[in-house]
Design a protein around this motif. Structure first.
Motif, PDB file in Angstrom:
ATOM      1  N   VAL A  24       1.215  -1.117   0.313  1.00  0.00           N
ATOM      2  CA  VAL A  24       0.058   0.093  -0.145  1.00  0.00           C
ATOM      3  C   VAL A  24       0.619   1.689   0.235  1.00  0.00           C
ATOM      4  O   VAL A  24       2.062   1.309   0.712  1.00  0.00           O
ATOM      5  CB  VAL A  24      -1.138   0.325   1.070  1.00  0.00           C
ATOM      6  N   ASP A  25       0.273   2.119  -1.029  1.00  0.00           N
ATOM      7  CA  ASP A  25       1.991   3.442  -1.221  1.00  0.00           C
ATOM      8  C   ASP A  25       1.005   4.327   0.431  1.00  0.00           C
ATOM      9  O   ASP A  25      -0.172   4.307  -0.175  1.00  0.00           O
ATOM     10  CB  ASP A  25       1.178   4.076  -2.223  1.00  0.00           C
ATOM     11  N   VAL A  26       2.175   4.742   0.673  1.00  0.00           N
ATOM     12  CA  VAL A  26       1.733   5.644   2.141  1.00  0.00           C
ATOM     13  C   VAL A  26       2.480   6.628   1.458  1.00  0.00           C
ATOM     14  O   VAL A  26       3.169   6.925   1.450  1.00  0.00           O
ATOM     15  CB  VAL A  26       2.048   4.993   2.972  1.00  0.00           C
ATOM     16  N   VAL A  27       1.330   8.205   1.794  1.00  0.00           N
ATOM     17  CA  VAL A  27       2.837   9.599   1.882  1.00  0.00           C
ATOM     18  C   VAL A  27       2.728  10.194   2.650  1.00  0.00           C
ATOM     19  O   VAL A  27       2.090   9.916   3.873  1.00  0.00           O
ATOM     20  CB  VAL A  27       1.152  10.450   1.185  1.00  0.00           C
ATOM     21  N   THR A  28       4.175   9.918   2.412  1.00  0.00           N
ATOM     22  CA  THR A  28       4.984  10.734   3.726  1.00  0.00           C
ATOM     23  C   THR A  28       4.957  12.105   3.578  1.00  0.00           C
ATOM     24  O   THR A  28       5.924  12.500   4.432  1.00  0.00           O
ATOM     25  CB  THR A  28       6.226  10.605   3.376  1.00  0.00           C
ATOM     26  N   MET A  29       5.027  12.857   2.876  1.00  0.00           N
ATOM     27  CA  MET A  29       4.778  13.915   2.174  1.00  0.00           C
ATOM     28  C   MET A  29       6.681  14.498   1.936  1.00  0.00           C
ATOM     29  O   MET A  29       6.817  15.285   1.948  1.00  0.00           O
ATOM     30  CB  MET A  29       4.739  15.208   3.105  1.00  0.00           C
ATOM     31  N   GLU A  30       6.954  13.607   2.022  1.00  0.00           N
ATOM     32  CA  GLU A  30       9.155  14.080   1.617  1.00  0.00           C
ATOM     33  C   GLU A  30       8.833  13.534  -0.293  1.00  0.00           C
ATOM     34  O   GLU A  30      10.370  13.914  -0.383  1.00  0.00           O
ATOM     35  CB  GLU A  30       9.900  13.008   2.400  1.00  0.00           C
ATOM     36  N   GLU A  31       7.868  13.386  -0.475  1.00  0.00           N
ATOM     37  CA  GLU A  31       8.465  12.894  -2.449  1.00  0.00           C
ATOM     38  C   GLU A  31       8.072  14.032  -3.026  1.00  0.00           C
ATOM     39  O   GLU A  31       9.503  13.563  -4.397  1.00  0.00           O
ATOM     40  CB  GLU A  31       6.679  11.974  -2.860  1.00  0.00           C
ATOM     41  N   ASP A  32       8.220  15.000  -2.919  1.00  0.00           N
ATOM     42  CA  ASP A  32       8.104  16.889  -3.735  1.00  0.00           C
ATOM     43  C   ASP A  32       9.590  17.200  -3.127  1.00  0.00           C
ATOM     44  O   ASP A  32       9.788  18.934  -3.157  1.00  0.00           O
ATOM     45  CB  ASP A  32       6.725  17.461  -3.506  1.00  0.00           C
ATOM     46  N   GLU A  33       9.899  16.445  -1.920  1.00  0.00           N
ATOM     47  CA  GLU A  33      11.371  17.602  -1.421  1.00  0.00           C
ATOM     48  C   GLU A  33      12.925  16.414  -2.062  1.00  0.00           C
ATOM     49  O   GLU A  33      12.813  15.259  -2.024  1.00  0.00           O
ATOM     50  CB  GLU A  33      11.486  17.400  -0.212  1.00  0.00           C
ATOM     51  N   ASP A  34      14.072  17.335  -2.167  1.00  0.00           N
ATOM     52  CA  ASP A  34      14.837  16.527  -2.175  1.00  0.00           C
ATOM     53  C   ASP A  34      16.039  16.317  -0.528  1.00  0.00           C
ATOM     54  O   ASP A  34      16.146  17.826  -0.167  1.00  0.00           O
ATOM     55  CB  ASP A  34      16.145  17.408  -2.905  1.00  0.00           C
ATOM     56  N   ILE A  35      16.726  15.673  -0.569  1.00  0.00           N
ATOM     57  CA  ILE A  35      17.675  15.967   0.738  1.00  0.00           C
ATOM     58  C   ILE A  35      18.521  16.249   0.442  1.00  0.00           C
ATOM     59  O   ILE A  35      20.287  15.768   0.136  1.00  0.00           O
ATOM     60  CB  ILE A  35      17.671  14.367   1.193  1.00  0.00           C
ATOM     61  N   LEU A  36      18.971  17.719   1.681  1.00  0.00           N
ATOM     62  CA  LEU A  36      20.609  18.070   0.900  1.00  0.00           C
ATOM     63  C   LEU A  36      21.586  17.748   2.021  1.00  0.00           C
ATOM     64  O   LEU A  36      22.487  17.415   1.880  1.00  0.00           O
ATOM     65  CB  LEU A  36      19.620  20.111   1.799  1.00  0.00           C
ATOM     66  N   PHE A  37      20.703  17.042   3.244  1.00  0.00           N
ATOM     67  CA  PHE A  37      22.066  16.636   3.586  1.00  0.00           C
ATOM     68  C   PHE A  37      21.342  15.584   5.020  1.00  0.00           C
ATOM     69  O   PHE A  37      19.972  15.934   5.577  1.00  0.00           O
ATOM     70  CB  PHE A  37      22.796  17.918   5.205  1.00  0.00           C
ATOM     71  N   GLU A  38      21.701  14.819   5.921  1.00  0.00           N
ATOM     72  CA  GLU A  38      21.350  13.630   6.713  1.00  0.00           C
ATOM     73  C   GLU A  38      22.205  13.245   7.311  1.00  0.00           C
ATOM     74  O   GLU A  38      23.052  13.076   7.599  1.00  0.00           O
ATOM     75  CB  GLU A  38      20.000  12.464   6.293  1.00  0.00           C
ATOM     76  N   ILE A  39      21.891  13.323   8.857  1.00  0.00           N
ATOM     77  CA  ILE A  39      23.586  12.908   9.815  1.00  0.00           C
ATOM     78  C   ILE A  39      22.056  12.159  11.309  1.00  0.00           C
ATOM     79  O   ILE A  39      21.155  12.771  11.476  1.00  0.00           O
ATOM     80  CB  ILE A  39      24.082  14.397  10.230  1.00  0.00           C
ATOM     81  N   LYS A  40      23.062  11.166  11.915  1.00  0.00           N
ATOM     82  CA  LYS A  40      22.477  10.140  12.961  1.00  0.00           C
ATOM     83  C   LYS A  40      22.614  11.675  13.923  1.00  0.00           C
ATOM     84  O   LYS A  40      23.800  12.103  14.532  1.00  0.00           O
ATOM     85  CB  LYS A  40      22.847   9.457  13.419  1.00  0.00           C
ATOM     86  N   SER A  41      21.447  11.546  15.243  1.00  0.00           N
ATOM     87  CA  SER A  41      21.767  12.497  15.401  1.00  0.00           C
ATOM     88  C   SER A  41      20.506  11.751  17.122  1.00  0.00           C
ATOM     89  O   SER A  41      19.251  11.087  16.895  1.00  0.00           O
ATOM     90  CB  SER A  41      21.176  13.617  15.505  1.00  0.00           C
ATOM     91  N   LYS A  42      21.197  12.972  18.993  1.00  0.00           N
ATOM     92  CA  LYS A  42      19.928  12.323  19.441  1.00  0.00           C
ATOM     93  C   LYS A  42      19.314  14.220  20.014  1.00  0.00           C
ATOM     94  O   LYS A  42      19.927  14.876  19.881  1.00  0.00           O
ATOM     95  CB  LYS A  42      20.737  12.010  20.922  1.00  0.00           C
ATOM     96  N   LEU A  43      17.972  13.889  19.754  1.00  0.00           N
ATOM     97  CA  LEU A  43      17.460  15.278  20.310  1.00  0.00           C
ATOM     98  C   LEU A  43      16.729  15.034  21.292  1.00  0.00           C
ATOM     99  O   LEU A  43      15.744  13.880  21.809  1.00  0.00           O
ATOM    100  CB  LEU A  43      15.929  15.234  18.829  1.00  0.00           C
ATOM    101  N   TYR A  44      16.555  16.158  22.057  1.00  0.00           N
ATOM    102  CA  TYR A  44      16.059  16.632  23.380  1.00  0.00           C
ATOM    103  C   TYR A  44      15.384  18.127  22.874  1.00  0.00           C
ATOM    104  O   TYR A  44      15.301  19.015  22.434  1.00  0.00           O
ATOM    105  CB  TYR A  44      16.986  16.990  24.228  1.00  0.00           C
ATOM    106  N   ARG A  45      14.075  18.198  24.334  1.00  0.00           N
ATOM    107  CA  ARG A  45      13.100  19.216  23.937  1.00  0.00           C
ATOM    108  C   ARG A  45      12.853  19.489  25.430  1.00  0.00           C
ATOM    109  O   ARG A  45      13.105  18.550  26.161  1.00  0.00           O
ATOM    110  CB  ARG A  45      11.682  19.410  23.295  1.00  0.00           C
ATOM    111  N   LEU A  46      13.175  20.519  26.447  1.00  0.00           N
ATOM    112  CA  LEU A  46      12.421  21.104  27.191  1.00  0.00           C
ATOM    113  C   LEU A  46      11.192  21.351  27.473  1.00  0.00           C
ATOM    114  O   LEU A  46      10.461  21.952  26.542  1.00  0.00           O
ATOM    115  CB  LEU A  46      13.057  22.844  27.526  1.00  0.00           C
ATOM    116  N   VAL A  47      10.905  20.370  28.582  1.00  0.00           N
ATOM    117  CA  VAL A  47       9.477  20.515  29.325  1.00  0.00           C
ATOM    118  C   VAL A  47       9.656  20.920  30.924  1.00  0.00           C
ATOM    119  O   VAL A  47      10.254  19.871  31.570  1.00  0.00           O
ATOM    120  CB  VAL A  47       9.181  18.967  29.056  1.00  0.00           C
ATOM    121  N   ASP A  48       9.025  21.022  31.088  1.00  0.00           N
ATOM    122  CA  ASP A  48       9.024  22.025  32.765  1.00  0.00           C
ATOM    123  C   ASP A  48      10.269  22.436  33.166  1.00  0.00           C
ATOM    124  O   ASP A  48      10.211  21.827  34.508  1.00  0.00           O
ATOM    125  CB  ASP A  48       8.033  20.331  33.493  1.00  0.00           C
TER     126      ASP A  48
END
Length: 219
Positions: free
Chosen positions: A28-52
């Motif tokens: 089943v084709d699932v649209v990711t909304m990345e089909e119309d975009e080019d990847i300029l750069f990608e890198i492995k990372s860990k993300l945090y966000r500030l909560v309270d």
């Protein structure tokens, strides 16, 4: 400013078992909304966000810089490993600023005015960490490169006049300049060597002529 949302995972192919027999389900084709975009750069990372007032881990995965093929806007999209759930989805706004995270040379902190990872616009304070300082610097270079493009778009620059958003274009240009400089230096060295050889030949000819003249005078 609206942003493309990515609600679904990439298409998958599953197998089901019925009465001890294996049946292959249709893809089943699932649209990711990345089909119309080019990847300029990608890198492995860990993300945090500030909560309270406390840093909470947002996810570990691949952070991508995506550029839309038509309007050329650049956004950051990050999905968690395995689950592929989105943990960051926002444009690289020109006003955003990367700051060192408690003096670390492999992580950055930045405030995002509007992130859409949770499918609604939210202001977030992110901290993103990399395996080493080299990767952190590459991320910073690409981040700032994307900001230049987004600033140009904000100022009304036509799409065909926008600067490149790809970090490797700068690297390729630098490599070409270095190669050209090396070629020029080699050509100059070769020319100087040829001149030196010509002068040496002329000196030898003059010495030989003087020797012949001396022999004729003695005779």
């Amino acid at each position: 400013m609206s942003i493309r949302l990515c609600r679904k995972k990439p298409k998958t192919k599953k197998r089901a078992y019925h009465n001890n027999k294996m049946a292959t389900l249709k893809e089943v084709d699932v649209v990711t909304m990345e089909e119309d975009e080019d990847i300029l750069f990608e890198i492995k990372s860990k993300l945090y966000r500030l909560v309270d007032n406390e840093w909470k881990e947002r996810g570990l995965g691949i952070c991508k810089f995506l550029q839309h093929k038509e309007d050329k806007k650049i956004r950051i999209l990050m999905r968690r490993d395995k689950t592929l759930k989105i943990c960051a989805n926002h444009y690289v706004h020109p006003s955003m600023k990367l700051s060192e995270n408690v003096g670390s040379d492999r992580s950055w902190v930045y405030k995002c005015p509007s992130d859409y990872a949770d499918e609604e616009e939210k202001e977030e304070l992110f901290a993103i960490r990399f395996a080493n300082s080299e990767n952190a610097n590459k991320f910073k270079q690409q981040f700032e490169k994307a900001q230049v493009v987004m600033e140009a778009i904000k100022n009304g620059t036509p799409v065909d006049k926008l600067p490149s958003g790809k970090l490797t274009d700068d690297n390729e240009e630098a490599d070409n300049n270095n190669a050209e400089a090396n070629n020029n230096a080699e050509a100059n060295n070769n020319a100087e060597a040829a001149n030196d050889n010509a002068e040496a030949d002329n000196d030898k000819k003059e010495e030989d002529k003087k020797e012949e003249d001396k022999k004729e005078e003695s005779n």
